[in-house]
Design an enzyme around this catalytic site. Structure first.
Site, PDB file in Angstrom:
ATOM      1  N   HIS A 188       1.379  -1.307   0.295  1.00  0.00           N
ATOM      2  CA  HIS A 188      -0.075  -0.009  -0.347  1.00  0.00           C
ATOM      3  C   HIS A 188       0.936   1.305   0.411  1.00  0.00           C
ATOM      4  O   HIS A 188       2.221   1.258   0.336  1.00  0.00           O
ATOM      5  CB  HIS A 188      -0.756   0.012   1.636  1.00  0.00           C
ATOM      6  CG  HIS A 188      -0.300   0.175   2.290  1.00  0.00           C
ATOM      7  ND1 HIS A 188       0.151  -1.398   3.215  1.00  0.00           N
ATOM      8  CD2 HIS A 188      -0.409   1.054   3.741  1.00  0.00           C
ATOM      9  CE1 HIS A 188       0.261  -0.470   4.688  1.00  0.00           C
ATOM     10  NE2 HIS A 188       0.823   0.624   4.858  1.00  0.00           N
ATOM     11  N   GLU A 246       7.629   1.046   4.902  1.00  0.00           N
ATOM     12  CA  GLU A 246       7.138  -0.121   5.738  1.00  0.00           C
ATOM     13  C   GLU A 246       6.926  -1.338   4.885  1.00  0.00           C
ATOM     14  O   GLU A 246       7.402  -1.841   4.110  1.00  0.00           O
ATOM     15  CB  GLU A 246       5.763   0.279   6.282  1.00  0.00           C
ATOM     16  CG  GLU A 246       5.367  -0.977   6.898  1.00  0.00           C
ATOM     17  CD  GLU A 246       3.720  -0.454   7.178  1.00  0.00           C
ATOM     18  OE1 GLU A 246       2.944   0.358   6.270  1.00  0.00           O
ATOM     19  OE2 GLU A 246       2.637  -1.264   8.213  1.00  0.00           O
ATOM     20  N   HIS A 263       3.860   7.152   3.859  1.00  0.00           N
ATOM     21  CA  HIS A 263       4.544   6.470   3.660  1.00  0.00           C
ATOM     22  C   HIS A 263       4.416   4.956   2.336  1.00  0.00           C
ATOM     23  O   HIS A 263       3.257   4.961   2.162  1.00  0.00           O
ATOM     24  CB  HIS A 263       4.719   5.366   5.288  1.00  0.00           C
ATOM     25  CG  HIS A 263       3.791   4.874   4.732  1.00  0.00           C
ATOM     26  ND1 HIS A 263       3.175   5.276   5.849  1.00  0.00           N
ATOM     27  CD2 HIS A 263       3.123   3.129   4.887  1.00  0.00           C
ATOM     28  CE1 HIS A 263       2.478   4.483   6.440  1.00  0.00           C
ATOM     29  NE2 HIS A 263       2.291   3.375   5.898  1.00  0.00           N
TER      30      HIS A 263
HETATM   31 CO    CO Z   1       0.735   1.487   6.326  1.00  0.00          CO
END
Ligand code: CO
Length: 134
Positions: free
Chosen positions: A7, A130, A79
């Site tokens: 994502h 991440e 992020h």
């Molecule tokens: Co995230």
């Protein structure tokens, strides 16, 4: 080592307005808002054919995204999340390569209930990364 893009996360000042914009202007499928007190965010997921967009709004005191919103009042990209098969071996390889893992370096359960780690933006072209064990 990294796999799929899981994502992209965008911090927004008004989650309802952002969700409506994605629904109406972009014709996207957007989930209902979910409070994640342990992460200090409220999140909706925009489901795309090949990935997801997470729209994040601060939740509660001391939210990790509140300071971001102070610097970026209209919101912005926060992020990106890449999938890895084994988060511990990914972490150990990254540390051996000199990358900085944020926090205590131990994976925590992320928004999807799977172990995640964050990597220092200065080590990755100014982007907070991440990693999620898929
Ligand atoms: Co995230």
């Amino acid at each position: 080592m990294i796999g799929r893009l899981n994502h992209v996360a965008i911090v927004v000042p008004d989650l309802e307005a952002a969700a409506n914009q994605y629904r109406s202007a972009l014709g996207a499928s957007v989930s209902q808002p979910e409070d994640l007190p342990e992460h200090g965010v409220t999140v909706v997921f925009v489901e795309l054919p090949n990935t997801k967009i997470e729209l994040l709004q601060p939740f509660g005191e001391g939210s990790p995204v509140a300071a971001f919103l102070e610097k970026n009042a209209s919101g912005g990209m926060h992020h990106i999340c890449y999938e890895v098969d084994d988060i511990i071996s990914a972490r150990d390889k990254l540390k051996a390569e000199g990358a900085r893992v944020l926090g205590d370096g131990e994976p925590k359960n992320g928004a999807h209930g799977k172990p995640v780690l964050f990597l220092h933006p200065k080590d990755f072209c100014g982007t907070l990364v991440e990693l999620e064990q898929a």
